[in-house]
Scaffold this motif. Structure first.
Motif, PDB file in Angstrom:
ATOM      1  N   GLY A   1       0.820  -1.202   0.000  1.00  0.00           N
ATOM      2  CA  GLY A   1       0.000   0.000   0.000  1.00  0.00           C
ATOM      3  C   GLY A   1       0.852   1.249   0.000  1.00  0.00           C
ATOM      4  N   THR A   2       2.100   1.124   0.448  1.00  0.00           N
ATOM      5  CA  THR A   2       2.997   2.278   0.399  1.00  0.00           C
ATOM      6  C   THR A   2       3.065   2.804  -1.030  1.00  0.00           C
ATOM      7  OG1 THR A   2       4.320   1.497   2.270  1.00  0.00           O
ATOM      8  CG2 THR A   2       5.372   3.055   0.760  1.00  0.00           C
ATOM      9  N   ILE A   3       3.280   1.892  -1.980  1.00  0.00           N
ATOM     10  CA  ILE A   3       3.193   2.281  -3.381  1.00  0.00           C
ATOM     11  C   ILE A   3       1.850   1.802  -3.920  1.00  0.00           C
ATOM     12  CG2 ILE A   3       5.650   2.469  -3.875  1.00  0.00           C
ATOM     13  CD1 ILE A   3       5.632  -0.349  -4.964  1.00  0.00           C
ATOM     14  N   GLY A   4       1.086   2.728  -4.440  1.00  0.00           N
ATOM     15  CA  GLY A   4      -0.238   2.410  -4.939  1.00  0.00           C
ATOM     16  C   GLY A   4      -1.339   3.036  -4.113  1.00  0.00           C
ATOM     17  N   PHE A   5      -1.213   2.999  -2.780  1.00  0.00           N
ATOM     18  CA  PHE A   5      -2.141   3.684  -1.890  1.00  0.00           C
ATOM     19  C   PHE A   5      -1.675   5.112  -1.641  1.00  0.00           C
ATOM     20  CE2 PHE A   5      -4.235   0.056   0.761  1.00  0.00           C
ATOM     21  CZ  PHE A   5      -4.893  -0.372  -0.359  1.00  0.00           C
ATOM     22  N   VAL A   6      -0.431   5.219  -1.160  1.00  0.00           N
ATOM     23  CA  VAL A   6       0.107   6.513  -0.734  1.00  0.00           C
ATOM     24  C   VAL A   6       0.829   7.198  -1.887  1.00  0.00           C
ATOM     25  CG1 VAL A   6       1.669   7.676   0.853  1.00  0.00           C
ATOM     26  CG2 VAL A   6       0.293   5.744   1.655  1.00  0.00           C
ATOM     27  N   TYR A   7       1.808   6.521  -2.469  1.00  0.00           N
ATOM     28  CA  TYR A   7       2.592   7.083  -3.571  1.00  0.00           C
ATOM     29  C   TYR A   7       2.071   6.533  -4.895  1.00  0.00           C
ATOM     30  CZ  TYR A   7       5.652   8.598   0.179  1.00  0.00           C
ATOM     31  OH  TYR A   7       6.139   9.184   1.322  1.00  0.00           O
ATOM     32  N   GLU A   8       1.964   7.423  -5.864  1.00  0.00           N
ATOM     33  CA  GLU A   8       1.347   7.067  -7.145  1.00  0.00           C
ATOM     34  C   GLU A   8       2.338   7.198  -8.292  1.00  0.00           C
ATOM     35  OE1 GLU A   8      -3.222   8.135  -6.978  1.00  0.00           O
ATOM     36  OE2 GLU A   8      -2.003   9.912  -6.526  1.00  0.00           O
ATOM     37  N   PHE A   9       1.859   6.866  -9.481  1.00  0.00           N
ATOM     38  CA  PHE A   9       2.698   6.740 -10.665  1.00  0.00           C
ATOM     39  C   PHE A   9       2.126   7.579 -11.801  1.00  0.00           C
ATOM     40  CE2 PHE A   9       2.475   3.022  -8.047  1.00  0.00           C
ATOM     41  CZ  PHE A   9       3.788   2.655  -7.843  1.00  0.00           C
ATOM     42  N   LEU A  10       2.938   7.816 -12.793  1.00  0.00           N
ATOM     43  CA  LEU A  10       2.448   8.558 -13.952  1.00  0.00           C
ATOM     44  C   LEU A  10       1.348   7.794 -14.669  1.00  0.00           C
ATOM     45  CD1 LEU A  10       5.798   9.971 -15.385  1.00  0.00           C
ATOM     46  CD2 LEU A  10       4.037  11.203 -14.093  1.00  0.00           C
ATOM     47  N   TYR A  11       1.489   6.459 -14.723  1.00  0.00           N
ATOM     48  CA  TYR A  11       0.511   5.613 -15.393  1.00  0.00           C
ATOM     49  C   TYR A  11       0.182   4.421 -14.510  1.00  0.00           C
ATOM     50  CZ  TYR A  11       0.849   7.844 -20.018  1.00  0.00           C
ATOM     51  OH  TYR A  11       0.767   8.726 -21.066  1.00  0.00           O
ATOM     52  N   SER A  12      -0.933   3.768 -14.803  1.00  0.00           N
ATOM     53  CA  SER A  12      -1.196   2.425 -14.303  1.00  0.00           C
ATOM     54  C   SER A  12      -1.168   1.483 -15.508  1.00  0.00           C
ATOM     55  CB  SER A  12      -2.545   2.348 -13.586  1.00  0.00           C
ATOM     56  OG  SER A  12      -3.612   2.510 -14.498  1.00  0.00           O
ATOM     57  N   TYR A  13      -1.073   0.193 -15.214  1.00  0.00           N
ATOM     58  CA  TYR A  13      -1.039  -0.781 -16.308  1.00  0.00           C
ATOM     59  C   TYR A  13      -1.953  -1.941 -15.972  1.00  0.00           C
ATOM     60  CZ  TYR A  13       0.500  -4.296 -19.622  1.00  0.00           C
ATOM     61  OH  TYR A  13       0.517  -5.254 -20.603  1.00  0.00           O
ATOM     62  N   ASP A  14      -2.801  -2.327 -16.911  1.00  0.00           N
ATOM     63  CA  ASP A  14      -3.718  -3.451 -16.738  1.00  0.00           C
ATOM     64  C   ASP A  14      -3.138  -4.656 -17.475  1.00  0.00           C
ATOM     65  OD1 ASP A  14      -5.714  -5.331 -16.732  1.00  0.00           O
ATOM     66  OD2 ASP A  14      -7.298  -3.992 -17.433  1.00  0.00           O
ATOM     67  N   PRO A  15      -2.558  -5.629 -16.751  1.00  0.00           N
ATOM     68  CA  PRO A  15      -1.943  -6.767 -17.430  1.00  0.00           C
ATOM     69  C   PRO A  15      -2.956  -7.710 -18.073  1.00  0.00           C
ATOM     70  CG  PRO A  15      -1.870  -7.073 -15.062  1.00  0.00           C
ATOM     71  CD  PRO A  15      -2.393  -5.699 -15.295  1.00  0.00           C
ATOM     72  N   LEU A  16      -4.212  -7.651 -17.637  1.00  0.00           N
ATOM     73  CA  LEU A  16      -5.225  -8.514 -18.238  1.00  0.00           C
ATOM     74  C   LEU A  16      -5.653  -7.985 -19.606  1.00  0.00           C
ATOM     75  CD1 LEU A  16      -7.449  -9.307 -15.119  1.00  0.00           C
ATOM     76  CD2 LEU A  16      -5.527 -10.617 -16.055  1.00  0.00           C
ATOM     77  N   ALA A  17      -5.776  -6.673 -19.717  1.00  0.00           N
ATOM     78  CA  ALA A  17      -6.150  -6.056 -20.992  1.00  0.00           C
ATOM     79  C   ALA A  17      -4.937  -5.642 -21.815  1.00  0.00           C
ATOM     80  CB  ALA A  17      -7.030  -4.832 -20.744  1.00  0.00           C
ATOM     81  N   GLY A  18      -3.757  -5.601 -21.170  1.00  0.00           N
ATOM     82  CA  GLY A  18      -2.558  -5.152 -21.871  1.00  0.00           C
ATOM     83  C   GLY A  18      -2.605  -3.674 -22.204  1.00  0.00           C
ATOM     84  N   GLU A  19      -3.198  -2.867 -21.309  1.00  0.00           N
ATOM     85  CA  GLU A  19      -3.398  -1.450 -21.601  1.00  0.00           C
ATOM     86  C   GLU A  19      -2.828  -0.558 -20.500  1.00  0.00           C
ATOM     87  OE1 GLU A  19      -7.577  -1.016 -22.021  1.00  0.00           O
ATOM     88  OE2 GLU A  19      -7.672  -2.020 -23.987  1.00  0.00           O
ATOM     89  N   PHE A  20      -2.248   0.567 -20.915  1.00  0.00           N
ATOM     90  CA  PHE A  20      -1.825   1.618 -19.997  1.00  0.00           C
ATOM     91  C   PHE A  20      -2.974   2.601 -19.790  1.00  0.00           C
ATOM     92  CE2 PHE A  20       2.265   0.093 -21.399  1.00  0.00           C
ATOM     93  CZ  PHE A  20       3.099   0.286 -20.310  1.00  0.00           C
ATOM     94  N   THR A  21      -3.090   3.125 -18.575  1.00  0.00           N
ATOM     95  CA  THR A  21      -4.065   4.175 -18.275  1.00  0.00           C
ATOM     96  C   THR A  21      -3.317   5.353 -17.668  1.00  0.00           C
ATOM     97  OG1 THR A  21      -5.864   2.613 -17.863  1.00  0.00           O
ATOM     98  CG2 THR A  21      -6.086   4.809 -16.913  1.00  0.00           C
ATOM     99  N   PRO A  22      -3.437   6.546 -18.234  1.00  0.00           N
ATOM    100  CA  PRO A  22      -2.812   7.705 -17.596  1.00  0.00           C
ATOM    101  C   PRO A  22      -3.331   7.864 -16.174  1.00  0.00           C
ATOM    102  CG  PRO A  22      -3.555   8.246 -19.811  1.00  0.00           C
ATOM    103  CD  PRO A  22      -4.136   6.902 -19.488  1.00  0.00           C
TER     104      PRO A  22
END
Length: 599
Positions: free
Chosen positions: A94-115
């Motif tokens: 949760g430290t990364i993902g809950f508190v600290y975030e990223f420029l993008y997320s990635y969905d490995p099931l769909a193979g898609e990036f989301t801003p």
């Protein structure tokens, strides 16, 4: 019904007790590791130098209908909330993902990036990547999150080589904060595959709180009471748990939706059977523990992603690394014969009771198998075949000269090998027993041993083992992630993040580096690069992919519903493991719904 439940629970707990697994087998390693010769100390194995004092169990109580209780990520007490220590965040997931975030997320099931923090990003030419941040981003202390924070975060890697992402500066030449919402990255001969991975793997930190810190604090400090930009806030921790509270002012509430649970209590249970009992009683909503008895309970008492075997999504590839600096593992003919000798079907059906699937010989997860070259697999693939293994050994000069049923090396010397995994990782212990037994049936003298984790890890990184299991090849946006791990280079005294068998072949190193330079939009170029790697890999066989470890997930629907399944509209990842929140884990929380109270 109650008696039936008690009997069934007792039977399942006996199975769990006999076969339960340490969660350390789900270690997550960042894909964004160096591919050039610049030495860098990997943060993934470096413990925090400022351990947080353990405190008693948290006394907080929460409204049950607003609280999600989870387990299965932590293997020890919380010690660090430093987002730059990804290998040490299992206990504070949760430290990364809950508190600290990223420029993008990635969905490995769909193979898609989301801003994510980014509103968009694009290559404006072959060496320039421009990012536009969303308007209104803010840190949880109220300060604005701007392009200056992004620039500062990336430039920490240029300043401190101990940070895991410092190798990006082997080809990143500059970061320019054009204004509050625009960032320009310039490169020299960029590694496109690796860069895409950085977009959802590198957490952005607040410059106004970090810029006065020492190198030690930034690289190894515990970062207590973390301040980030994400959907949840750190509330408290205890020896056996972390507690997170929803950030009601999260900028993403209007963009992605508000996470349903107001509170998340992440519990480290004393054993897997305790976790299972808590799920069955509705005290635990989601368990990401390995629970081998779950097949007997699925669809009636607990829910899983698939209603039938393998029940779980595939999360990572279990690979048998062979120490190519030792005989006979230095002989490709022996290594290929061993691949045919291993009874992988029994590992899948007996050790795991069909909770896992056999791996492709390429090692690529099902989500990446569009990059499997079928011609290469038809020519060089392997499957369990004891007779063929014996034939291959004999053809390579490995024969039984003393009649004991075990082959000697071509020079007449005895073969005495060990296959290892850490003590207590009982699913892997069952697997290496099968590896040893099936190898002996083919005439290869291998015995299973289970040192404690510390000794095992020392042998792994120092290259003193004979053969051992590792599963750091996790879900990713690119096949480069797997091959960068398997063929990490250059060879160093301590191999901390891959190529543990020290396979030293410049030809395949060059092929992996060539893959890194292929643009993600060039699908045919990626397939061609993968085919070249796979042909050499399966010819030389320096390591043997065996099975896919599952994304262990079983949940109760007593308090929360709308969990992701194979047939649901919200096919996200039902996991709490560190490093997976930005790959769909947080969206799972956003999609959850409270179960209406009974009338």
């Amino acid at each position: 019904m109650a008696n039936r439940m008690r009997v069934l629970l007792a039977l399942v707990l006996l199975t769990v007790f006999a076969v339960g697994c340490s969660q350390a087998t789900t270690t997550v390693v960042p894909a964004t590791e160096k591919t050039t010769e610049k030495p860098v100390e990997a943060a993934t194995e470096k413990p925090a130098e400022e351990p947080v004092e353990e405190v008693p169990s948290a006394p907080e109580t929460f409204e049950r209908s607003e609280t999600l209780y989870v387990s299965g990520a932590a293997w020890g007490p919380p010690s660090t909330w430093n987002p730059f220590q990804p290998g040490n965040l299992a206990n504070t997931t949760g430290t990364i993902g809950f508190v600290y975030e990223f420029l993008y997320s990635y969905d490995p099931l769909a193979g898609e990036f989301t801003p994510w923090l980014a509103e968009n990003g694009e290559w404006t030419d072959d060496t320039t990547f421009e990012v536009t941040l969303r308007e209104g981003l803010a840190w949880s202390d109220g300060e604005p999150l701007t392009a200056a924070d992004v620039k500062y975060t990336f430039e920490l890697g240029q300043q401190y080589s101990a940070l895991w992402f410092s190798p990006v500066w082997n080809y990143l030449t500059g970061v320019d904060a054009v204004d509050d919402t625009h960032v320009t990255f310039t490169f020299d001969d960029p590694l496109y595959q690796e860069w895409d991975n950085y977009l959802y793997s590198l957490p952005i930190v607040p410059q106004h709180l970090w810029e006065g810190r020492s190198e030690e604090d930034i690289t190894t400090g515990a970062n207590e009471n973390p301040v980030g930009s994400g959907a949840y806030l750190y509330q408290s921790h205890a020896e056996d748990r972390n507690i997170w509270t929803r950030n009601e002012n999260w900028w993403g509430n209007d963009v992605f939706g508000t996470p349903a649970p107001k509170n998340i209590v992440d519990i480290r249970t004393s054993s897997n059977n305790v976790a299972l009992g808590m799920v069955l009683k509705g005290e635990l909503d989601l368990s990401n523990n390995f629970l081998p008895g779950v097949a007997a309970l699925s669809n009636q008492y607990v829910q899983t992603y698939y209603p039938q075997a393998p029940y779980m999504l595939s999360a990572n590839t279990a690979v048998l690394f062979l120490n190519t600096t030792k005989a006979p593992m230095d002989d490709a003919a022996f290594r290929r014969a061993l691949a045919f000798a291993i009874d992988t079907p029994s590992i899948v059906n007996v050790a795991y009771a069909q909770l896992v699937k056999a791996a492709s010989p390429t090692g690529l997860l099902p989500s990446m198998q569009q990059y499997d070259d079928q011609d290469v697999l038809a020519k060089l693939g392997y499957e369990f075949d004891t007779d063929k293994a014996k034939q291959m050994l004999a053809a390579a000069g490995y024969v039984d000269t003393d009649g004991d049923g075990l082959v000697e090396a071509p020079d007449g010397s005895k073969i005495e090998l060990k296959v290892t995994c850490p003590s207590g990782w009982t699913d892997w212990m069952a697997a290496i027993d099968i590896i040893a037994t099936s190898a002996q049936a083919a005439g290869i003298n291998i015995k299973a041993e289970t040192p404690d984790y510390g000794a095992w890890n020392t042998e792994l990184q120092g290259g003193t083992f004979d053969m051992t299991l590792n599963n750091w090849a996790i879900m990713s946006n690119t096949p480069w992630n797997l091959y960068n791990l398997l063929f990490r280079h250059p060879i160093q005294d301590q191999m901390q993040s891959g190529n543990f068998g020290r396979y030293d072949n410049q030809e395949i190193f060059d092929l992996v580096d060539a893959l890194a330079k292929v643009k993600a939009t060039d699908d045919e170029g990626m397939k061609a690069a993968c085919a070249d790697i796979q042909e050499l890999m399966l010819t030389e066989m320096p390591m043997i992919p065996l099975w896919y470890n599952g994304l262990w997930a079983q949940w109760s629907t007593s308090t929360w519903q709308n969990w992701p399944t194979e047939d649901s509209e919200n096919q996200t990842l039902p996991t709490t493991w560190s490093g997976y929140w930005q790959m769909g884990g947080l969206m799972t929380l956003i999609n959850l719904e409270p179960v209406p109270p009974a009338e």
